[in-house]
Scaffold this motif. Structure first.
Motif, PDB file in Angstrom:
ATOM      1  N   LYS A   1     -18.618 -23.762  -1.130  1.00  0.00           N
ATOM      2  CA  LYS A   1     -17.195 -23.846  -0.774  1.00  0.00           C
ATOM      3  C   LYS A   1     -16.559 -22.477  -0.589  1.00  0.00           C
ATOM      4  N   GLY A   2     -16.644 -21.618  -1.613  1.00  0.00           N
ATOM      5  CA  GLY A   2     -15.917 -20.354  -1.577  1.00  0.00           C
ATOM      6  C   GLY A   2     -16.275 -19.484  -0.382  1.00  0.00           C
ATOM      7  N   ASN A   3     -17.581 -19.339  -0.102  1.00  0.00           N
ATOM      8  CA  ASN A   3     -18.023 -18.522   1.031  1.00  0.00           C
ATOM      9  C   ASN A   3     -19.051 -19.309   1.845  1.00  0.00           C
TER      10      ASN A   3
ATOM     11  N   GLN B   1     -20.457 -23.398  -6.394  1.00  0.00           N
ATOM     12  CA  GLN B   1     -19.134 -23.441  -5.768  1.00  0.00           C
ATOM     13  C   GLN B   1     -18.969 -22.319  -4.753  1.00  0.00           C
ATOM     14  N   HIS B   2     -19.466 -21.145  -5.086  1.00  0.00           N
ATOM     15  CA  HIS B   2     -19.347 -19.999  -4.172  1.00  0.00           C
ATOM     16  C   HIS B   2     -20.098 -20.263  -2.868  1.00  0.00           C
TER      17      HIS B   2
END
Length: 426
Positions: free
Chosen positions: A39-41, A35-36
């Motif tokens: 999407k997140g970064n 996810q990081h």
């Protein structure tokens, strides 16, 4: 491939640095870390580096690239791959799929086995070409594009292993790769140029792209339309073709799943040609397909390059490092999947959905690079499964086992042959 999954499982999803000689990428498999990165970064982890450079000669600067080319393509293509738009194309898809599997009647009558992978690819190709080009491309040209794309997508392994080799020097695979690109362009470019001249408002994707305008109100270039069409063609063809090639070995190993699947198709479709109106009632069929994509995701590895140094998951990732996101590994983590190596479509029953980490399952990627073709898959693939199982009773000639081949997509390492027996109906 299995090695990556085993490393991910053994580490419990922790970030692991792989030692592949001069190449030392990081394996990302825990859903929080996926996810990081995705999407997140996501803007720090781009589609660049040794894995992506060879693809540029096939896909250009398109929906599968980065930067201005990707941003422009995404804005133009996203409205064309909504559930509503794809549903509007579904009747033509169903007609093409019915015709494709009806053409296998001679095999039923002769008892001669079919090559499941080749036949699934043949029907997928015709269906995807129908969506992209409508009636603009002949059957003969459609049959040229499929093998050319497959050859192009599987002949740059040397370039991936030795990315520093200059393109002025011919290496193994280059001749086949360049010949395949020429075939693809010989088919696609005249069709695009003719569509640009006609400016028709057909429902096919090439017509829609020719009508589209960029942010400055200008027409999209022929080259960008070509790059986007090749990218979409590959993504739509590979996912469906790969999943439906694995379906038959899986059903052979799990007769209880095969029986339940056939019961649903007999009840919903019966003797009729499959139609989009059948899709809402093919619930178990969709669950089977979702489980296929869990164990055999077409895009089994999603490489990224870190643009800036950062620390996450307790590991410092330096700028320029390659990270390998692997759905194949994540989809097998015991923390998130009970009996992860067992094929069980009931995981995807509606009552079991809420207990799953959002990023424990991502066969179509995610974040800003979420694959636009997922709506097409969930129309095309169930129609194909229903079309063949409503006509024939497929039986594997050799029950296997079948192991995955580590290639750009997760295909069986050997040919899947099956006989098409007549259906015995009550």
């Amino acid at each position: 491939m299995n090695g990556l999954a085993e490393i991910g499982m053994a580490s419990g999803g922790e970030i692991v640095r792989l030692d592949l000689g001069a190449f030392r990428p990081y394996l990302i498999s825990h859903p929080d870390h996926v996810q990081h990165v995705m999407k997140g970064n996501w803007s720090n982890y781009l589609r660049e580096g040794m894995f992506w450079k060879p693809l540029e000669r096939l896909l250009g600067h398109s929906i599968l690239s980065e930067g201005p080319g990707w941003e422009s393509s995404r804005k133009i293509l996203q409205p064309l791959f909504t559930a509503r738009y794809v549903t509007a194309l579904s009747e033509g898809l169903a007609d093409t799929i019915n015709e494709g599997f009806e053409a296998l009647r001679p095999y039923e009558q002769s008892g001669k086995p079919i090559d499941a992978g080749a036949e699934m690819a043949r029907v997928v190709n015709k269906a995807v070409v129908k969506v992209l080009f409508g009636s603009r491309i002949s059957d003969l040209d459609a049959d040229r594009v499929a093998p050319a794309y497959t050859t192009a997508a599987t002949s740059f392994g040397f370039r991936m292993l030795f990315p520093s080799a200059p393109y002025s020097i011919k290496v193994p695979g280059d001749r086949r790769f360049l010949a395949s690109i020429k075939t693809i362009d010989d088919v696609m470019l005249p069709v695009i140029e003719q569509a640009r001249r006609e400016q028709s408002e057909g429902k096919d994707i090439v017509s829609a792209l020719c009508q589209a305008r960029d942010e400055q109100g200008e027409e999209i270039s022929v080259q960008q339309i070509r790059d986007d069409l090749v990218s979409i063609y590959g993504a739509a063809s590979e996912t469906t073709g790969t999943a439906l090639t694995w379906l038959w070995p899986v059903l052979g190993e799990h007769p209880e799943v095969a029986a339940k699947l056939r019961e649903e198709i007999d009840r919903v479709v019966g003797r009729d040609p499959v139609h989009p109106s059948h899709l809402p009632d093919l619930k178990y069929t969709k669950m089977v397909l979702q489980e296929l994509l869990r164990l055999y995701p077409s895009g089994w590895i999603l490489p990224r390059m870190a643009m800036a140094t950062e620390e996450f998951g307790g590991v410092r990732i330096k700028a320029g490092s390659q990270v390998l996101i692997s759905p194949y590994a994540t989809h097998r983590l015991e923390e998130f999947w009970d009996r992860p190596l067992v094929f069980d479509p009931e995981r995807f029953a509606p009552e079991n959905q809420e207990r799953r980490h959002r990023w424990a399952y991502f066969p179509f990627g995610g974040g800003p690079h979420l694959c636009l073709g997922q709506h097409l898959f969930y129309i095309e693939a169930p129609l194909m499964v229903a079309a063949i199982l409503s006509r024939y009773q497929p039986v594997l000639v050799d029950p296997g086992p079948f192991k995955p081949l580590p290639a750009p997509s997760v295909r069986p390492a050997r040919k899947v042959e099956m006989a098409l027996l007549p259906i015995e109906r009550a």
